[in-house]
Design a protein around this motif. Structure first.
Motif, PDB file in Angstrom:
ATOM      1  N   GLU A  15       0.771  -1.031   0.153  1.00 21.87           N
ATOM      2  CA  GLU A  15       0.160   0.021  -0.042  1.00 21.87           C
ATOM      3  C   GLU A  15       0.928   1.321   0.012  1.00 21.87           C
ATOM      4  N   LEU A  16       0.513   2.091  -1.092  1.00 22.61           N
ATOM      5  CA  LEU A  16       1.225   3.230  -1.000  1.00 22.61           C
ATOM      6  C   LEU A  16       0.388   4.432  -0.271  1.00 22.61           C
ATOM      7  N   ARG A  17       0.925   5.177   0.631  1.00 24.14           N
ATOM      8  CA  ARG A  17       0.333   6.388   1.503  1.00 24.14           C
ATOM      9  C   ARG A  17       1.185   7.506   1.204  1.00 24.14           C
ATOM     10  N   CYS A  18       0.558   8.407   0.141  1.00 23.79           N
ATOM     11  CA  CYS A  18       1.261   9.561  -0.704  1.00 23.79           C
ATOM     12  C   CYS A  18       0.605  10.716   0.006  1.00 23.79           C
ATOM     13  N   ARG A  19       1.585  11.625   0.594  1.00 29.26           N
ATOM     14  CA  ARG A  19       0.931  12.587   1.099  1.00 29.26           C
ATOM     15  C   ARG A  19       1.139  13.818  -0.054  1.00 29.26           C
ATOM     16  N   GLY A  43       5.549  10.223   2.331  1.00 27.09           N
ATOM     17  CA  GLY A  43       4.574   9.034   2.740  1.00 27.09           C
ATOM     18  C   GLY A  43       5.334   7.661   2.845  1.00 27.09           C
ATOM     19  N   THR A  44       4.511   6.675   2.783  1.00 28.62           N
ATOM     20  CA  THR A  44       4.911   5.197   3.256  1.00 28.62           C
ATOM     21  C   THR A  44       4.678   4.239   2.286  1.00 28.62           C
ATOM     22  N   VAL A  45       5.413   3.199   2.252  1.00 30.60           N
ATOM     23  CA  VAL A  45       4.925   2.097   1.593  1.00 30.60           C
ATOM     24  C   VAL A  45       5.136   0.733   2.615  1.00 30.60           C
ATOM     25  N   THR A  46       4.161   0.036   2.572  1.00 31.15           N
ATOM     26  CA  THR A  46       3.806  -0.924   3.492  1.00 31.15           C
ATOM     27  C   THR A  46       3.317  -2.164   2.749  1.00 31.15           C
ATOM     28  N   ALA A  79      12.830   2.261  -1.433  1.00 33.77           N
ATOM     29  CA  ALA A  79      12.537   0.682  -1.167  1.00 33.77           C
ATOM     30  C   ALA A  79      13.434   0.071  -0.074  1.00 33.77           C
ATOM     31  N   ASP A  80      13.142  -0.549   1.078  1.00 33.92           N
ATOM     32  CA  ASP A  80      14.055  -1.607   1.782  1.00 33.92           C
ATOM     33  C   ASP A  80      14.455  -2.576   0.922  1.00 33.92           C
ATOM     34  N   VAL A  81      15.884  -2.655   0.871  1.00 29.37           N
ATOM     35  CA  VAL A  81      16.609  -3.904   0.405  1.00 29.37           C
ATOM     36  C   VAL A  81      17.570  -4.459   1.228  1.00 29.37           C
ATOM     37  N   GLY A 149      -5.097  15.055   2.970  1.00 27.58           N
ATOM     38  CA  GLY A 149      -3.909  15.411   2.615  1.00 27.58           C
ATOM     39  C   GLY A 149      -3.158  14.299   2.097  1.00 27.58           C
ATOM     40  N   PHE A 150      -3.914  13.117   1.817  1.00 26.75           N
ATOM     41  CA  PHE A 150      -3.234  11.752   1.406  1.00 26.75           C
ATOM     42  C   PHE A 150      -4.165  11.269   0.200  1.00 26.75           C
ATOM     43  N   VAL A 151      -3.281  10.430  -0.746  1.00 23.35           N
ATOM     44  CA  VAL A 151      -3.868   9.440  -1.675  1.00 23.35           C
ATOM     45  C   VAL A 151      -3.311   8.102  -1.096  1.00 23.35           C
ATOM     46  N   ILE A 152      -4.301   7.234  -0.757  1.00 20.54           N
ATOM     47  CA  ILE A 152      -3.915   5.761  -0.614  1.00 20.54           C
ATOM     48  C   ILE A 152      -4.170   4.927  -1.665  1.00 20.54           C
ATOM     49  N   ILE A 153      -3.103   4.144  -2.076  1.00 19.77           N
ATOM     50  CA  ILE A 153      -3.319   3.241  -3.147  1.00 19.77           C
ATOM     51  C   ILE A 153      -2.843   1.830  -2.794  1.00 19.77           C
ATOM     52  N   ARG A 154      -3.866   0.847  -2.778  1.00 17.57           N
ATOM     53  CA  ARG A 154      -3.602  -0.521  -2.795  1.00 17.57           C
ATOM     54  C   ARG A 154      -2.868  -1.106  -3.984  1.00 17.57           C
ATOM     55  N   VAL A 155      -1.780  -1.496  -4.039  1.00 16.56           N
ATOM     56  CA  VAL A 155      -1.075  -2.163  -5.462  1.00 16.56           C
ATOM     57  C   VAL A 155      -1.066  -3.478  -5.690  1.00 16.56           C
ATOM     58  N   PHE A 156      -1.585  -3.855  -6.684  1.00 17.20           N
ATOM     59  CA  PHE A 156      -1.694  -5.502  -6.961  1.00 17.20           C
ATOM     60  C   PHE A 156      -0.979  -5.620  -8.146  1.00 17.20           C
TER      61      PHE A 156
END
Length: 159
Positions: A15-19, A43-46, A79-81, A149-156
């Motif tokens: 999920e992208l949580r973009c400010r 934002g965050t990527v989780t 991204a975490d690697v 303040g955010f757009v939240i996108i669930r990525v598939f």
């Protein structure tokens, strides 16, 4: 002989949580109609396949026509690697549309879910990092929703 249709499969990846900063009308546009720009400022990527942060980078160029908006966003995630972090360019295009009753609910401040409006996106990811190559060799789609303040996108990933 006609091949039977393949039933699409989808794997939830993250999920992208973009400010997103307030939109700026471009040229002679009026607010909500015509061309606009909104900066992506963090934002965050989780998720099960990817974790990291959305960098203060790029933005979303969108065009409003009544109750339909076309979107063209570009930004970078870190991204975490295994050895720390790696940058990934995100290109995300999509369509947001709704009907009058749902739009009125939005104006009244009601929370609107992904199921209540059509807010769908398609992704292209670019990176040279070998651990993240999987992002560059598949097609991805997103179900999005807005929060203040955010757009939240669930990525598939399309399987």
């Amino acid at each position: 002989m006609t091949e039977p249709l393949i039933k699409p499969g989808f794997e939830f990846c993250f999920e992208l949580r973009c400010r997103v900063d307030d939109a700026l009308p471009l040229g002679g546009s009026t607010f909500g109609e015509g061309l606009h720009f909104a900066k992506v400022s963090g934002g965050t990527v989780t998720g099960p396949r990817l974790r990291g942060v959305v960098l203060d980078s790029g933005g979303d160029w969108w065009n409003g026509q009544g109750l339909t908006v076309t979107l063209d966003a570009r930004y970078v995630i870190s991204a975490d690697v295994t050895a720390g972090r790696a940058a990934v360019e995100v290109v995300n295009r999509g369509i947001w549309r709704t009907d009058e009753p749902t739009f009125e609910r939005m104006l009244q401040g009601e929370d609107i879910s992904e199921r209540d409006l059509y807010y769908r996106t398609a992704f292209v990811f670019r990176t040279e990092h070998p651990e993240l190559r999987w992002l560059t060799v598949s097609q991805f789609v997103g179900y999005a929703r807005a929060e203040p303040g955010f757009v939240i996108i669930r990525v598939f990933r399309l399987t």
